[in-house]
Design an enzyme around this catalytic site. Structure first.
Site, PDB file in Angstrom:
ATOM      1  N   SER A   1      -8.859   9.291  -1.077  1.00 17.99           N
ATOM      2  CA  SER A   1      -8.679   9.911   0.190  1.00 17.99           C
ATOM      3  C   SER A   1      -7.692   9.603   1.704  1.00 17.99           C
ATOM      4  O   SER A   1      -8.765   9.743   2.343  1.00 17.99           O
ATOM      5  CB  SER A   1      -9.028  11.364   0.152  1.00 17.99           C
ATOM      6  OG  SER A   1      -8.777  12.760   1.227  1.00 17.99           O
TER       7      SER A   1
ATOM      8  N   HIS B   1     -12.504   8.860   1.270  1.00 19.87           N
ATOM      9  CA  HIS B   1     -11.513   9.098   2.046  1.00 19.87           C
ATOM     10  C   HIS B   1     -11.468   8.429   3.335  1.00 19.87           C
ATOM     11  O   HIS B   1     -12.682   7.603   3.417  1.00 19.87           O
ATOM     12  CB  HIS B   1     -12.512  10.236   2.711  1.00 19.87           C
ATOM     13  CG  HIS B   1     -11.131  11.203   4.171  1.00 19.87           C
ATOM     14  ND1 HIS B   1     -10.416  12.133   3.698  1.00 19.87           N
ATOM     15  CD2 HIS B   1     -11.240  11.151   5.156  1.00 19.87           C
ATOM     16  CE1 HIS B   1      -9.724  12.626   4.301  1.00 19.87           C
ATOM     17  NE2 HIS B   1      -9.722  11.853   5.654  1.00 19.87           N
ATOM     18  N   SER B   2     -10.901   7.794   4.049  1.00 15.75           N
ATOM     19  CA  SER B   2     -10.262   6.542   4.650  1.00 15.75           C
ATOM     20  C   SER B   2     -11.207   5.917   4.122  1.00 15.75           C
ATOM     21  O   SER B   2     -10.689   4.625   2.790  1.00 15.75           O
ATOM     22  CB  SER B   2     -10.664   7.543   6.150  1.00 15.75           C
ATOM     23  OG  SER B   2      -9.729   6.498   7.256  1.00 15.75           O
ATOM     24  N   MET B   3     -11.439   4.660   5.488  1.00 16.90           N
ATOM     25  CA  MET B   3     -13.041   3.671   4.658  1.00 16.90           C
ATOM     26  C   MET B   3     -13.477   3.994   3.172  1.00 16.90           C
ATOM     27  O   MET B   3     -13.148   3.305   2.606  1.00 16.90           O
ATOM     28  CB  MET B   3     -13.940   3.461   6.195  1.00 16.90           C
ATOM     29  CG  MET B   3     -14.722   2.500   4.980  1.00 16.90           C
ATOM     30  SD  MET B   3     -15.867   2.376   6.597  1.00 16.90           S
ATOM     31  CE  MET B   3     -17.414   3.784   5.956  1.00 16.90           C
TER      32      MET B   3
ATOM     33  N   GLY C   1     -11.983   5.702   0.599  1.00 19.27           N
ATOM     34  CA  GLY C   1     -10.878   5.540  -0.042  1.00 19.27           C
ATOM     35  C   GLY C   1     -11.624   3.649  -0.799  1.00 19.27           C
ATOM     36  O   GLY C   1     -10.957   3.102  -1.639  1.00 19.27           O
TER      37      GLY C   1
END
Length: 273
Positions: free
Chosen positions: A117, A89-91, A93
């Site tokens: 994500s 998720h975010s970083m 990803g």
């Protein structure tokens, strides 16, 4: 297997599939608290603990992406004896994507699927200002804008003293990242986003389709940048389980992976949630 990366968890040798989960900037394995209980039978959810947080609070955080990815790949190689997928998720990803690219250069089992994500496509330039060089107040202000940290935690001086070095390091990982062109992955991608995410809006997710030759799917959920928390977590994990539903065991270097709906042939979009 270095259990520090698993926050002390044990690998289940009977798992049909392992889902390794990578956190957002400033987050740790606790980001995915509750996911193991939501997972379907046969899937072992394994949140990964990066240096400098959670059970590894006494370790120095890593400031650059390349050494972090090498350490991850080295630490996890013994865990690839079972089929597995990556979720970030975010970083996280970006870490999942670069970890998949690193692993394909190694003689190990390849991921059956990669889930990205709330992560902008890797060619997206960082948005100024560059926070790893910013003041403590600028970092706190950015956290307030992102909306993932309760105000009382932002006002907790002792907690911020512990977390600011980790946040600076994570922002440095993101802000010094230089995307290098490589052939697309042969692993299918599922890209997830929040419909009202102002940090990584849905339009920033379309670029992921060019990074796989096995097809991709875009799924949008209610909520902003941290849509994976709260009640939506069950829907996110259900999407993961659905896309992994037909995954079969694959050997080292395997390039073809199936999902519950067969091979992905094109980039599709699911906006029904």
């Amino acid at each position: 297997m270095d259990r520090r990366w698993l926050a002390g968890r044990e690998l289940d040798p009977r798992a049909d599939l392992r889902l390794f989960c990578l956190p957002y900037a400033g987050g740790g394995a606790a980001v995915y608290r509750g996911w193991p209980e939501l997972a379907p039978r046969g899937m072992q959810v394994l949140p990964l603990e990066l240096p400098g947080r959670g059970t590894r609070l006494r370790e120095a955080p890593v400031w650059r992406l390349a050494p972090l990815i090498r350490s991850l790949a080295d630490a996890l190689c013994d865990a690839f004896d079972r089929p597995y997928a990556l979720f970030g998720h975010s970083m996280g990803g970006l870490l999942a994507f670069e970890l998949a690219r690193t692993l394909r250069r190694r003689p190990v089992r390849q991921p059956a699927h990669v889930f990205l994500s709330a992560a902008a496509a890797p060619s997206t330039p960082p948005t100024p200002p560059l926070l790893h060089c910013g003041t403590d107040d600028e970092i706190r202000q950015r956290l307030a804008e992102l909306g993932g940290t309760p105000p009382d935690l932002l006002d907790d001086v002792e907690l911020m003293r512990l977390m600011l070095p980790v946040l600076r390091a994570d922002f440095a990982v993101l802000e010094t990242y230089e995307h290098r062109s490589e052939p697309p992955l042969s692993t299918p991608l599922t890209v997830l986003g929040g419909r009202s995410d102002r940090v990584v809006p849905p339009r920033a997710l379309d670029g992921w389709r060019q990074h796989t030759s096995a097809g991709s799917r875009l799924c949008l959920f209610p909520g902003g940048h941290f849509f994976l928390h709260g009640p939506t977590a069950a829907d996110v994990l259900a999407t993961v389980a659905r896309d992994l539903g037909g995954t079969a065991a694959t050997g080292p270097g395997a390039a073809t992976h199936r999902t519950a709906t067969g091979l992905y042939l094109r980039h599709t979009t699911d906006r029904t949630r």
